[in-house]
Design a protein around this motif. Structure first.
Motif, PDB file in Angstrom:
ATOM      1  N   ALA A 376       0.828  -1.199   0.000  1.00 18.06           N
ATOM      2  CA  ALA A 376       0.000   0.000   0.000  1.00 18.06           C
ATOM      3  C   ALA A 376       0.867   1.256   0.000  1.00 18.06           C
ATOM      4  O   ALA A 376       0.600   2.218  -0.731  1.00 18.06           O
ATOM      5  N   LEU A 377       1.937   1.261   0.805  1.00 11.79           N
ATOM      6  CA  LEU A 377       2.833   2.415   0.836  1.00 11.79           C
ATOM      7  C   LEU A 377       3.561   2.573  -0.493  1.00 11.79           C
ATOM      8  O   LEU A 377       3.784   3.698  -0.954  1.00 11.79           O
ATOM      9  N   LEU A 378       3.919   1.453  -1.117  1.00  7.59           N
ATOM     10  CA  LEU A 378       4.570   1.524  -2.421  1.00  7.59           C
ATOM     11  C   LEU A 378       3.687   2.236  -3.425  1.00  7.59           C
ATOM     12  O   LEU A 378       4.147   3.057  -4.217  1.00  7.59           O
ATOM     13  N   GLY A 379       2.377   1.936  -3.399  1.00  7.27           N
ATOM     14  CA  GLY A 379       1.452   2.605  -4.307  1.00  7.27           C
ATOM     15  C   GLY A 379       1.441   4.110  -4.098  1.00  7.27           C
ATOM     16  O   GLY A 379       1.415   4.883  -5.061  1.00  7.27           O
ATOM     17  N   LEU A 380       1.480   4.551  -2.849  1.00  3.06           N
ATOM     18  CA  LEU A 380       1.502   5.987  -2.562  1.00  3.06           C
ATOM     19  C   LEU A 380       2.793   6.618  -3.070  1.00  3.06           C
ATOM     20  O   LEU A 380       2.789   7.717  -3.630  1.00  3.06           O
ATOM     21  N   VAL A 381       3.909   5.918  -2.882  1.00  5.17           N
ATOM     22  CA  VAL A 381       5.200   6.434  -3.354  1.00  5.17           C
ATOM     23  C   VAL A 381       5.222   6.510  -4.872  1.00  5.17           C
ATOM     24  O   VAL A 381       5.672   7.505  -5.462  1.00  5.17           O
ATOM     25  N   GLN A 382       4.714   5.483  -5.527  1.00  7.36           N
ATOM     26  CA  GLN A 382       4.784   5.421  -6.988  1.00  7.36           C
ATOM     27  C   GLN A 382       4.011   6.549  -7.655  1.00  7.36           C
ATOM     28  O   GLN A 382       4.425   7.062  -8.688  1.00  7.36           O
ATOM     29  N   ARG A 383       2.888   6.951  -7.084  1.00  9.13           N
ATOM     30  CA  ARG A 383       2.120   8.017  -7.721  1.00  9.13           C
ATOM     31  C   ARG A 383       2.302   9.365  -7.046  1.00  9.13           C
ATOM     32  O   ARG A 383       1.612  10.327  -7.380  1.00  9.13           O
TER      33      ARG A 383
END
Length: 773
Positions: A376-383
């Motif tokens: 979930a945190l990766l998704g926030l970082v990616q966008r």
């Protein structure tokens, strides 16, 4: 016609992943030949440390065995080193003299351990840690020697040291930085990891620079620049990797640090591609498996002639189990301008979390001990999500389950064994799996490095909670609505229920449907339940709202005005009517339209208010399958973010960009571009058509983001960009909302009606959206 010949140089994870994708897409498109310099089939290098630690054998880490190559008609040439490529005559040549022609060539040569120029680096018992043969050598050394030093405190060095401990050797990790894994962790997380590893028997020498490896012909120890020494009979060098580019460079293919490729993995020479650790994309070469698999998928679709989004690069991240400890790191963890957004430490549980931001955007994250939130945190970082999205909701479940729910169905959970979320959840549902260990046995997920085990465990919990609560939080479960019963009152699925309702309505009212005048009639849901052979007389809080909605959708396409009687016959029976009402049995999902007209439009000449008015006139109080948020923004940076709305309309210099499938809350989704419109009317038309198509084809309670994934975003896009169908969909909701009946969708094509609206269908829509009925 003879097949084209596809030759791959390199039998590693990236190259073979590309071949797997090609086989899945177009199994008969190429004659495939693979050259590998090791005398064995494709195996998982990530798992070498597990082999060294005795947890797995070589057979356990084989990804594709000899039979796999044979079954798919792939000729595998092992133990062959390619030393020449003739790019003019299209052939390669090996050191043993084999010459192979090609039509398409993929360079998947990977990388080699970086060997620093330390005096004595070429002595006996000095080695790298990269292959199965290295594992064998270390095992042999352990039978005779006891003292080992590992130069390098990164992930590979720590895993090598852990393996040496398992073999019974003393392992000292020498690192030139102040703390271990300094590229992935901060000081606090690194200190916690070091304490764990020291408890396992590992020793550390930090901020030490090796001056030379001492000993005459064999390694006897290390001499450091501060004058101190360390006794060591075996030295393992694990300070990084270097892309294998010599072959490409000798052949005239453009290289920098690695082989230069474009967004479709093409090199500077036509017909030659590169993928994996040997490729350099936009100045970056990746050493992690996830980006390499992404590259392989893009290249496979390119070679199969299929449309594919270009590879735009990857956010570096690691979700790993370092010597039994779960560690996650993503994005930027150090650098100018970074600030701490969240930092928590649980000393009792031994967990640590840190999220970093820059200019109000999420830029990096570190997790230690509990990595379930990693995806979930990766998704926030990616966008580059707004920091505000980190704020917990009052009704939020535990972070691990939130992370599991937020993960897209086709996202790879176990990169080592290429197991997706959908595969895991299907196994849990169909086989009744209760634990992460059972999932591992059935799917191999978490059976390799173990880094994904927290996510697997969270998926087990999430799947069972969804089942127990009757919810539909993932696309896998939403798709099941087409085959699973709506509730315990019936055997009908959502698809079957819609079809049965359509049949009842049309069969009993054919005489009405053939009339030209608009007819008004009333439908009693209680009678409908009887005709459907419902197991319960009144239905329940799950099925009754669904029936109410499907009746609304079905009757809206008929040439009649309809009212639906939904008074429950249980009224007066001990307050049952009140209970049903309180349970929301007649709940109505609606659309919320938000727009931001407070930002100066500068050079834009777009009217946000006009666009909002056009949508409001059609959609205010409309019944929807699930609550829908529509956001209208005059430009990027608006207070209304168009990219995380169910439907987002974003102004641009060319007009309006329309996005669909976004979601600002759990699970966070970024909308995808549906189309571009020049005017407010055209934007409203496409948006209205999308909402109407969603309304007609979605299951009840199915969010718009899940609908786009179930039907396929590209299929929806192609459908809605059909000009005629788009207009008919838009006119359907306009006619329904203004009480015209379906007759208007036929009438608007006639010359007389067009003449009244200036002669074209767009003017018809203009009239309708301005309420000129």
């Amino acid at each position: 016609m003879s097949k084209k010949k596809l030759v791959i140089i390199g039998n590693g994870m990236a190259g073979v992943k590309c071949v797997e994708e090609i086989i899945a897409l177009e199994p008969d498109s190429y004659e495939i030949v693979i050259y590998g310099n090791e005398p064995r089939p494709n195996y998982n290098r990530i798992m070498l440390s597990k082999v060294l630690q005795g947890e797995h054998s070589l057979q356990d880490i084989i990804i594709n065995d000899w039979n796999w190559y044979k079954e798919h008609g792939i000729r595998l040439c092992t133990g062959e080193m390619v030393h020449r490529i003739n790019t003019q005559a299209n052939y390669i040549e090996t050191e043993s003299g084999i010459r192979e022609t090609y039509d398409i060539l993929i360079l998947a040569t990977g990388s080699s351990p970086f060997v620093p120029p330390i005096p004595g680096i070429d002595k006996e018992r000095v080695m790298s840690f990269r292959t199965i043969d290295d594992c064998t050598r270390m095992s042999e050394y352990s039978k005779e020697y006891r003292k080992a030093a590992v130069i390098g405190g990164g992930l590979l060095g720590l895993e090598a040291a852990r393996g040496l401990l398992h073999l019974g050797m003393e392992a000292v990790v020498v690192h030139n930085a102040p703390y271990i894994m300094n590229r992935q962790l901060d000081l606090k997380a690194a200190s916690m990891l070091q304490q764990e590893l020291e408890a396992q028997g590992m020793t550390f020498l930090l901020a030490k620079n090796t001056q030379k490896i001492i000993g005459r012909s064999q390694a006897q120890g290390l001499l450091f620049t501060d004058g101190s020494k360390l006794e060591a009979q075996v030295v393992v060098v694990a300070v990084g990797i270097r892309p294998n580019v010599d072959l490409a460079r000798r052949s005239g293919i453009a290289t920098n640090r690695a082989i230069v490729v474009d967004d479709y993995m093409r090199t500077s020479v036509p017909g030659i591609y590169a993928v994996g650790e040997c490729a350099e994309h936009r100045g970056i070469s990746y050493g992690l498996v996830a980006p390499l698999y992404e590259q392989g998928k893009v290249l496979a679709r390119t070679l199969c002639g299929q449309d594919t989004p270009e590879y735009k690069g990857s956010i570096p991240y690691s979700q790993l189990k370092v010597s039994g400890v779960d560690v996650f790191s993503a994005g930027e963890i150090s650098g100018e301008g970074l600030q701490t957004a969240i930092q928590t430490l649980d000393g009792i549980r031994g967990t640590y979390k840190k999220v970093l931001m820059k200019a109000g955007k999420v830029r990096g994250a570190i997790l230690f001990g509990d990595t379930a939130e990693g995806t979930a945190l990766l998704g926030l970082v990616q966008r580059g999500a707004e920091v505000a999205e980190l704020a917990p909701r009052e009704d939020a479940p535990d972070p691990a389950e939130m992370a599991a729910a937020a993960l897209p169905d086709q996202e790879t959970v176990c990169a080592c064994n290429n197991v997706t979320k959908a595969v895991i959840m299907k196994a849990i549902q169909e086989q009744g799996l209760q634990t992460a260990d059972q999932v591992r046995e059935q799917t191999k997920a978490s059976g390799s490095c173990g880094g994904c085990r927290p996510m697997v465990a969270a998926l087990v919990k999430h799947t069972h909670n969804q089942k127990n609560n009757g919810g539909a939080g993932t696309v896998t479960q939403l798709e099941e609505k087409s085959v699973m019963p709506v509730c315990s009152c019936t055997d009908l699925s959502h698809a079957g229920l819609k079809e049965s309702l359509d049949h009842i309505l049309r069969e009993e009212h054919m005489d009405i449907l053939h009339h030209q005048p608009v007819i008004t009639r009333q439908i009693d849901i209680t009678l409908i339940l009887q005709k459907l052979d419902w197991a319960t007389e009144q239905g329940c809080t799950v099925c009754r709202p669904s029936i109410h909605y499907y009746l609304q959708v079905s009757t809206s396409t008929m040439n009649e005005r309809v009212t639906i009687a939904d008074e429950h016959p249980a009224a007066g029976r001990g307050g049952m009517q009140q209970q049903f009402m309180e349970a929301g049995i007649k709940r109505k999902h609606e659309i919320q339209i938000r727009w931001d007209d407070g930002i100066p439009l500068s050079s834009y000449t777009l009217d946000v208010g006009d666009l909002a008015a056009k949508l409001c006139s059609s959609w205010t109080d409309a019944h929807m399958p699930s609550p829908v948020n529509v956001g209208i923004a005059p430009r990027p940076g608006s207070l209304v973010s168009a990219l995380v709305q169910d439907l987002g309309l974003l102004a641009s210099p060319v007009g309006w960009e329309i996005y669909a499938g976004g979601h600002a809350e759990h699970p966070v989704k970024e909308g995808r571009l549906l189309g571009v419109a020049e005017t407010e009317l055209q934007a409203a038309l496409l948006a209205t058509a999308c909402l109407q198509w969603y309304r007609q084809t979605a299951w009840y309670d199915e969010p718009l983001w899940a609908w786009t994934e179930r039907l396929g975003f590209m299929a929806i896009r192609e459908t809605l960009l059909d000009d005629q169908f788009q207009k008919e969909l838009a006119m359907g909701i306009i006619a329904e909302r203004q009480g015209w009946g379906n007759e208007i969708t036929r009438e608007f094509r006639t010359d007389s009606f067009k003449a009244s609206c200036k002669g074209d269908s767009m003017s018809v829509l203009q009239c309708a959206m301005q309420n000129d009925s």
